[in-house]
Scaffold this motif. Structure first.
Motif, PDB file in Angstrom:
ATOM      1  N   VAL A  23       0.806  -1.229   0.000  1.00  0.00           N
ATOM      2  CA  VAL A  23       0.000   0.000   0.000  1.00  0.00           C
ATOM      3  C   VAL A  23       0.830   1.266   0.000  1.00  0.00           C
ATOM      4  CG1 VAL A  23      -1.958  -1.099   1.089  1.00  0.00           C
ATOM      5  CG2 VAL A  23      -0.247   0.023   2.496  1.00  0.00           C
ATOM      6  N   LEU A  85       2.451   6.679 -11.363  1.00  0.00           N
ATOM      7  CA  LEU A  85       1.011   6.824 -11.119  1.00  0.00           C
ATOM      8  C   LEU A  85       0.626   6.561  -9.669  1.00  0.00           C
ATOM      9  CD1 LEU A  85      -1.292   5.369 -13.881  1.00  0.00           C
ATOM     10  CD2 LEU A  85      -1.153   7.662 -12.982  1.00  0.00           C
ATOM     11  N   HIS A  87       1.035   7.276  -6.807  1.00  0.00           N
ATOM     12  CA  HIS A  87       1.310   8.162  -5.688  1.00  0.00           C
ATOM     13  C   HIS A  87       0.316   7.883  -4.584  1.00  0.00           C
ATOM     14  CE1 HIS A  87       4.166  11.611  -6.465  1.00  0.00           C
ATOM     15  NE2 HIS A  87       4.341  10.796  -7.489  1.00  0.00           N
ATOM     16  N   VAL A  88       0.827   7.830  -3.417  1.00  0.00           N
ATOM     17  CA  VAL A  88      -0.074   7.537  -2.302  1.00  0.00           C
ATOM     18  C   VAL A  88      -0.616   8.836  -1.712  1.00  0.00           C
ATOM     19  CG1 VAL A  88      -0.239   6.167  -0.197  1.00  0.00           C
ATOM     20  CG2 VAL A  88       1.414   5.584  -1.926  1.00  0.00           C
ATOM     21  N   ARG A  90      -3.013  10.664  -1.667  1.00  0.00           N
ATOM     22  CA  ARG A  90      -4.420  10.949  -1.863  1.00  0.00           C
ATOM     23  C   ARG A  90      -5.144  10.800  -0.552  1.00  0.00           C
ATOM     24  NH1 ARG A  90      -9.161   9.316  -2.320  1.00  0.00           N
ATOM     25  NH2 ARG A  90     -10.532  10.100  -3.963  1.00  0.00           N
ATOM     26  N   GLY A  95      -7.507   8.710   5.266  1.00  0.00           N
ATOM     27  CA  GLY A  95      -7.532   7.261   5.160  1.00  0.00           C
ATOM     28  C   GLY A  95      -6.802   6.597   6.296  1.00  0.00           C
ATOM     29  N   ALA A  99      -8.366   4.044   9.054  1.00  0.00           N
ATOM     30  CA  ALA A  99      -7.816   2.684   9.155  1.00  0.00           C
ATOM     31  C   ALA A  99      -7.251   2.428  10.537  1.00  0.00           C
ATOM     32  CB  ALA A  99      -6.753   2.507   8.087  1.00  0.00           C
TER      33      ALA A  99
ATOM     34  N   CYS B  15      -6.967  -3.709   8.001  1.00  0.00           N
ATOM     35  CA  CYS B  15      -6.871  -2.252   8.037  1.00  0.00           C
ATOM     36  C   CYS B  15      -5.810  -1.743   7.074  1.00  0.00           C
ATOM     37  CB  CYS B  15      -6.576  -1.794   9.463  1.00  0.00           C
ATOM     38  SG  CYS B  15      -7.979  -2.096  10.541  1.00  0.00           S
ATOM     39  N   ILE B  16      -4.730  -2.501   6.925  1.00  0.00           N
ATOM     40  CA  ILE B  16      -3.747  -2.082   5.933  1.00  0.00           C
ATOM     41  C   ILE B  16      -4.390  -2.093   4.556  1.00  0.00           C
ATOM     42  CG2 ILE B  16      -1.607  -2.704   4.826  1.00  0.00           C
ATOM     43  CD1 ILE B  16      -0.658  -3.800   7.495  1.00  0.00           C
ATOM     44  N   LEU B  18      -7.515  -1.722   3.839  1.00  0.00           N
ATOM     45  CA  LEU B  18      -8.475  -0.607   3.752  1.00  0.00           C
ATOM     46  C   LEU B  18      -7.753   0.689   3.450  1.00  0.00           C
ATOM     47  CD1 LEU B  18     -11.378   0.346   4.123  1.00  0.00           C
ATOM     48  CD2 LEU B  18     -10.837   0.735   6.524  1.00  0.00           C
ATOM     49  N   PHE B  19      -6.669   0.882   4.125  1.00  0.00           N
ATOM     50  CA  PHE B  19      -5.874   2.087   3.865  1.00  0.00           C
ATOM     51  C   PHE B  19      -5.444   2.147   2.407  1.00  0.00           C
ATOM     52  CE2 PHE B  19      -3.119   5.525   4.661  1.00  0.00           C
ATOM     53  CZ  PHE B  19      -1.918   5.275   4.023  1.00  0.00           C
ATOM     54  N   GLY B  20      -4.995   1.005   1.923  1.00  0.00           N
ATOM     55  CA  GLY B  20      -4.570   0.981   0.526  1.00  0.00           C
ATOM     56  C   GLY B  20      -5.704   1.274  -0.421  1.00  0.00           C
ATOM     57  N   THR B  21      -6.885   0.715  -0.152  1.00  0.00           N
ATOM     58  CA  THR B  21      -8.031   0.955  -1.036  1.00  0.00           C
ATOM     59  C   THR B  21      -8.402   2.418  -1.084  1.00  0.00           C
ATOM     60  OG1 THR B  21      -8.847  -1.183  -0.307  1.00  0.00           O
ATOM     61  CG2 THR B  21     -10.362   0.211  -1.527  1.00  0.00           C
ATOM     62  N   VAL B  22      -8.324   3.053   0.075  1.00  0.00           N
ATOM     63  CA  VAL B  22      -8.774   4.437   0.118  1.00  0.00           C
ATOM     64  C   VAL B  22      -7.759   5.386  -0.483  1.00  0.00           C
ATOM     65  CG1 VAL B  22      -9.364   6.307   1.704  1.00  0.00           C
ATOM     66  CG2 VAL B  22     -10.286   4.050   2.075  1.00  0.00           C
ATOM     67  N   THR B  23      -6.486   5.050  -0.386  1.00  0.00           N
ATOM     68  CA  THR B  23      -5.503   6.059  -0.745  1.00  0.00           C
ATOM     69  C   THR B  23      -4.899   5.898  -2.120  1.00  0.00           C
ATOM     70  OG1 THR B  23      -4.006   4.740   0.583  1.00  0.00           O
ATOM     71  CG2 THR B  23      -4.770   6.796   1.531  1.00  0.00           C
ATOM     72  N   ARG B  24      -4.857   4.718  -2.662  1.00  0.00           N
ATOM     73  CA  ARG B  24      -4.141   4.543  -3.918  1.00  0.00           C
ATOM     74  C   ARG B  24      -4.822   5.270  -5.060  1.00  0.00           C
ATOM     75  NH1 ARG B  24       0.878   2.655  -3.140  1.00  0.00           N
ATOM     76  NH2 ARG B  24       0.950   1.448  -5.043  1.00  0.00           N
ATOM     77  N   ARG B  25      -4.003   5.810  -5.945  1.00  0.00           N
ATOM     78  CA  ARG B  25      -4.537   6.542  -7.086  1.00  0.00           C
ATOM     79  C   ARG B  25      -4.837   5.632  -8.239  1.00  0.00           C
ATOM     80  NH1 ARG B  25      -2.292  12.387  -7.516  1.00  0.00           N
ATOM     81  NH2 ARG B  25      -3.595  13.232  -5.885  1.00  0.00           N
ATOM     82  N   ILE B  30      -5.954  -0.023  -6.222  1.00  0.00           N
ATOM     83  CA  ILE B  30      -7.147  -0.261  -5.401  1.00  0.00           C
ATOM     84  C   ILE B  30      -7.451  -1.755  -5.337  1.00  0.00           C
ATOM     85  CG2 ILE B  30      -9.585   0.231  -5.161  1.00  0.00           C
ATOM     86  CD1 ILE B  30      -9.137   2.804  -6.698  1.00  0.00           C
ATOM     87  N   ALA B  91      -7.741   6.636 -10.644  1.00  0.00           N
ATOM     88  CA  ALA B  91      -9.084   6.611 -10.053  1.00  0.00           C
ATOM     89  C   ALA B  91      -9.662   7.987  -9.869  1.00  0.00           C
ATOM     90  CB  ALA B  91      -9.043   5.883  -8.711  1.00  0.00           C
TER      91      ALA B  91
ATOM     92  N   GLN C 634     -13.418   5.554  -4.109  1.00  0.00           N
ATOM     93  CA  GLN C 634     -12.558   5.423  -2.931  1.00  0.00           C
ATOM     94  C   GLN C 634     -13.104   6.248  -1.766  1.00  0.00           C
ATOM     95  OE1 GLN C 634      -9.210   6.458  -5.395  1.00  0.00           O
ATOM     96  NE2 GLN C 634      -8.016   4.993  -4.237  1.00  0.00           N
TER      97      GLN C 634
END
Lengths: 164, 99, 655
Positions: A23, A85, A87-88, A90, A95, A99, B15-16, B18-25, B30, B91, C634
């Motif tokens: 992630v 692309l 980039h975290v 966001r 988030g 979490a 939770c890790i 979830l964090f990834g789903t919410v933040t990745r572009r 995702i 996204a 998201q």
């Protein structure tokens, strides 16, 4: 210090570490590879739980199939190494906050509940039991699963058909 | 290791993810996050099944893994479609449901 | 229970209503002015006949109990809350006679006086005359206070519309509104009084209230406020000080309107109301004392004001205010019968005077006395009837006003109000003086001094003027004169009016003479013994007033200017109408307008402002909330996670 505990901790650390790398990584392809590592670590966790069949299926399907699919997906979208692309940046704070809060709540919840501390004994071969269940008790879901896979196959090939 | 350890592990990985789903572009990013979350759920299922003595949980896990595979296939197909129409896999550009 | 008298009363009431409705509903009829005029007059004639028959029927019935016919109007659980109908007793039948008689005569007179009006306006005039007659009769015949109030207001509306008949003239429009507002100020008091009375007694009905009052069943606490509030209403309509300021300005209307409304009917409504409720006022002697004092003061004040007027109609207007003060004083002394008698006689001769003045104005083309002179030679009939009216007003024996005025004086003295009595006596002297001043200036002598000066085209502001002109010298009926086509110099061509105008004059004059003679032969029944010196004193006062006027304006032995200088400051104050109008205007500007502006500001910026702010905030809030829907999946996942958090915290999973 039994082997079980060592194995569990090793696999756990690898899993969490790989997950974080998935992630937080900047490079998409690296993320995919780290996901593969995470999936294999999960298979190890399954092994510590005496679920050999599941572990094998995990490695076969997940680490083998899903990762392959994702890699091909990346290739098709032509966004490979060099494309920054992923980039975290966001809404990291939001988030991360949600979490982390969720994690804390879950952990507290877990710790408040009295849970079993030792595994009960195995009543025979788990794989054999699973096979029997699949073909007796869970026959219908099994068949439906086959149908689902067919539908998935059709749907995916329809979505990704060449433009004409 | 007690059940609590496995549940804790699963919660953390969830939770890790979830964090990834919410933040990745990137949309594929995702999907990776979703994979992690599903993994955590599987760990939970197997742990409960093992400590509970019932193999139903493992069968459930089997099904979950298979369905996940189908879902990833379809998800990637959608990503490819999106990429074809929008020429972008970010996204952030998929906001047609904007209010 | 219906009986003949009631039926006649109803007929009299409904005839003008029918006339109004028909004229109002049929535009062709309204536009054919003269047809409407005759139609309305015909209905008024029928009403008069019905009133006469009703009066005779009631008198013949011999009973003193009032009869009535009512219909339910506002229903409620315990019987009707309000009724409409007629209440027939001695007072109402007599008053009905006066109202119908004067209404008929005025309508007939108007067909000639307003003959130059455009036909649609004439139709409007007669519709309003009919409506007024109906509403006045509604007040007279009202069986309960609610119908009385409704018809009272309707009377006010009609008077406003009739005063403002020539609505294109700004002065007329202003005068109409002024009349309406000032009487409205009083009407508020009346309404409050009626409502409070209802709270106290539970009924609006006059007969029931009288019964309650006479059997002492009305609690006395708070009754003074009620009677005072009712008196406020009478004060507005009957032009008592300080609400008298509308009556002189109301002379902007046509002269027949003044004769009807401001001599015989509308202004007497207040006196009539007090007469009707005398049994209620008898329970609150303090309020009656106020009525008496204010009445006497008004009488004297108006008499002083009349002495400096040059507009003939304004002299008559102030004279009306003064006589109304007489009536109120008699009622305040506790003898409403005397006041009512004076009301009746005054109605006759004041209408006569107004109509006569109308004939003069019609002939000469101007309201101003300075433009008149020597009319006795040129208009003998008018001079005779005007003289009859003036002698009645002055209170000379043999003429109508003498007996009733003496009754009033006697009652005030007997009621124990010596100072008001003296004020009334002084007012009587001044009444004789100023009325005969008008007579001598207009009908005798060479006169026309200002006319001659004007026709010699020398601007002559102050040569032989008796007093500077009031603010609107000839503006009273200027549209009048333009319509009649009489221009400057018509003094030489003055002549008696046509029969349609002189006919009513003669009828009124003859009635006044009959009343005067019959009262001399059989004096009206008095409820008290007046002292022997009263009659001679009254006669002496009247004759001395006439003597002073004769010496000043006819024989010119006493110089008018010297007289004016002798009363200098009073005269100046009188010319400024004791600054009451200015006071009202200042109050209006400083209090009412300021208050209105404040309210307006509050409404625009606070009330509307609050609403606008709320709506702006709502829109803004909506706009902001809209941005929550980013369209990106998201963010929705994040929201789900957040919701899960909240849910878990709420259910208490983790505690």
């Amino acid at each position: 210090m039994t082997l079980e505990i060592v194995a569990f901790w090793a696999f756990a650390v690898i899993l969490v570490g790989a997950g974080l790398a998935v992630v937080l990584g900047k490079n998409l392809f690296h993320s995919v590879l780290f996901l593969a590592l995470a999936l294999i670590a999960t298979a190890g966790i399954f092994l510590t739980l005496d679920a050999e069949f599941i572990a094998a299926v995990q490695v076969l399907l997940y680490a083998g199939g899903v990762i392959t699919l994702v890699v091909f997906g990346i290739v098709v979208t032509e966004r490979l190494v060099g494309e920054k692309l992923s980039h975290v940046s966001r809404h990291v704070a939001a988030g991360g906050l949600v979490a982390a809060a969720l994690a804390i709540l879950l952990l507290r919840g877990i710790s408040h509940v009295p849970l079993a501390t030792t595994k009960p004994g195995l009543a025979g071969d788990l794989t054999r039991q699973m096979g029997t269940s699949l073909l007796t008790r869970f026959t219908l879901p099994f068949e439906l699963l086959a149908v689902l896979l067919l539908i998935g196959l059709l749907g995916a090939s329809y979505f990704a058909r060449p433009e004409d | 290791m007690g059940l609590q350890a496995y549940l804790t592990l699963a919660a953390v990985v969830f939770c890790i993810g979830l964090f990834g789903t919410v933040t990745r572009r990137n949309t594929i990013g995702i999907l990776l996050g979703i994979e992690l979350m599903l993994n955590a759920v599987n760990i939970n299922l197997v742990a409960f099944s093992r400590f509970g003595g019932d193999d139903t949980g493992m069968v459930f896990t089997l099904f979950a893994i298979c369905i996940t595979v189908a879902e990833v296939a379809l998800g990637l197909a959608i990503v490819i479609l999106l990429f074809r129409t929008r020429r972008s896999a970010s996204a952030d550009h998929i906001d047609w449901l904007r209010g | 229970m219906t009986s003949n008298a009631v039926v006649f009363a109803l007929t009299a009431l409904l005839m003008p209503a029918a006339s109004f409705l028909i004229i109002g509903a049929l535009p062709p009829l309204r536009r054919a002015g003269r047809v409407a005029a005759w139609f309305s007059s015909g209905c008024a004639l029928v009403a008069l006949v019905a009133a006469v028959l009703g009066w005779r029927a009631f008198a013949a019935a011999g009973t003193a109990e009032p009869m009535r016919a009512v219909w339910w109007w506002l229903p409620s659980v315990r019987g009707p809350l309000a009724t409409v109908g007629v209440l027939v007793d001695a007072q109402s039948t007599t008053m009905l006679l006066l109202v119908t008689l004067v209404a008929l005569l005025v309508q007939v007179y108007s067909t000639c006086y307003l003959s130059d009006e455009p036909a649609p306006s004439l139709g409007r005039y007669y519709a309003l005359q009919s409506l007024f007659a109906f509403s006045m009769m509604g007040v007279v015949l009202a069986p309960n206070l609610l119908q009385l109030f409704v018809c009272w207001e309707l009377v006010g509306v009609c008077s406003c519309l009739l005063i403002g008949y020539w609505y294109r003239k700004p002065e007329a429009a202003r005068a109409a509104l002024k009349a309406f507002w000032i009487t409205k100020a009083g009407d508020v008091g009346l309404l409050i009084g009626i409502v409070l009375l209802h709270r106290l007694t539970g009924t609006f009905d006059l007969v029931e209230l009288r019964h309650l009052a006479e059997t002492s069943q009305i609690p006395l606490a708070g009754l003074s406020i009620i009677t005072f509030c009712i008196y406020l209403g009478a004060m507005g309509k009957s032009a008592q000080f300080p609400l008298h300021v509308w009556l002189p300005d109301a002379m902007e209307g046509p002269t027949p309107v003044s004769a009807l409304i401001h001599a015989a009917t509308m202004v007497t409504a207040g006196v009539y109301l007090l007469t009707r409720t005398e049994w209620l006022f008898a329970l609150t002697p303090q309020v009656l004392a106020i009525v008496c004092w204010n009445g006497a003061f008004t009488a004297l004040l108006a008499a002083v004001l009349a002495c400096v007027q040059t507009d003939i109609k304004r002299v008559l207007a102030y004279s009306t205010v003064s006589q109304l003060g007489y009536m109120m004083a008699a009622i305040g002394a506790g003898f409403a019968g005397a006041g009512f008698l004076h009301l009746l006689t005054h109605g006759i001769f004041k209408a006569l005077l107004f109509l006569g003045a109308g004939a003069v104005i019609h002939a000469v083309g101007s309201n101003d006395v300075a433009d008149m002179g020597g009319l006795a030679r040129r208009m003998p009939q008018t001079a005779i009837v005007f003289l009859i009216g003036t002698l009645s007003l002055a209170g000379v024996p043999l003429f109508a006003g003498f007996a009733s005025k003496e009754e009033v004086l006697g009652s005030v003295l007997h009621g124990g109000f010596p100072i008001p009595f003296l004020m009334l006596l002084a007012a009587a002297f001044l009444t004789a003086f100023y009325m005969f001043r008008v007579v001598f200036l207009a009908f005798f002598g060479e006169g026309g001094a200002r006319r001659e000066a004007r026709s010699a085209s020398i601007p002559d502001p102050g040569s032989t003027h008796l007093s500077p002109p009031t603010s609107h010298p000839a503006a009273g009926d200027s549209t009048d004169t333009a319509h009649h086509g009489h221009g400057v110099g018509s003094l030489a061509h003055a002549h008696d009016a046509p029969f349609l105008m002189t006919g009513p004059l003669w009828i009124l004059a003859i009635i006044a003479m009959i009343i005067g003679v019959s009262f001399l032969v059989t004096p009206p029944h008095a409820e008290f013994e007046s002292p022997g010196w009263l009659t001679p004193a009254a006669v002496v006062v009247a004759l001395s007033g006439i003597l002073l006027a004769w010496l000043t304006y006819q024989r010119r032995t006493i110089s008018a200017d010297a007289l004016a200088r002798a009363f200098g400051p009073i005269r100046r104050a009188a010319l400024a109408r004791f600054w009451l109008d200015d006071l009202y205007l200042a109050l209006y500007r400083s209090v009412l307008l300021v208050f209105s502006r404040a309210i307006g500001w509050t409404d625009r910026y606070l009330v509307d402002g609050v609403l606008n702010v709320i709506s702006a905030w709502t829109l803004d809030g909506g706009d902001r909330l809209r941005r929550m829907q980013t369209g990106k999946v998201q963010d929705y996942v994040w929201a789900v996670g957040f919701g899960l958090l909240v849910l878990m915290a709420w259910i208490g999973v983790a505690w």
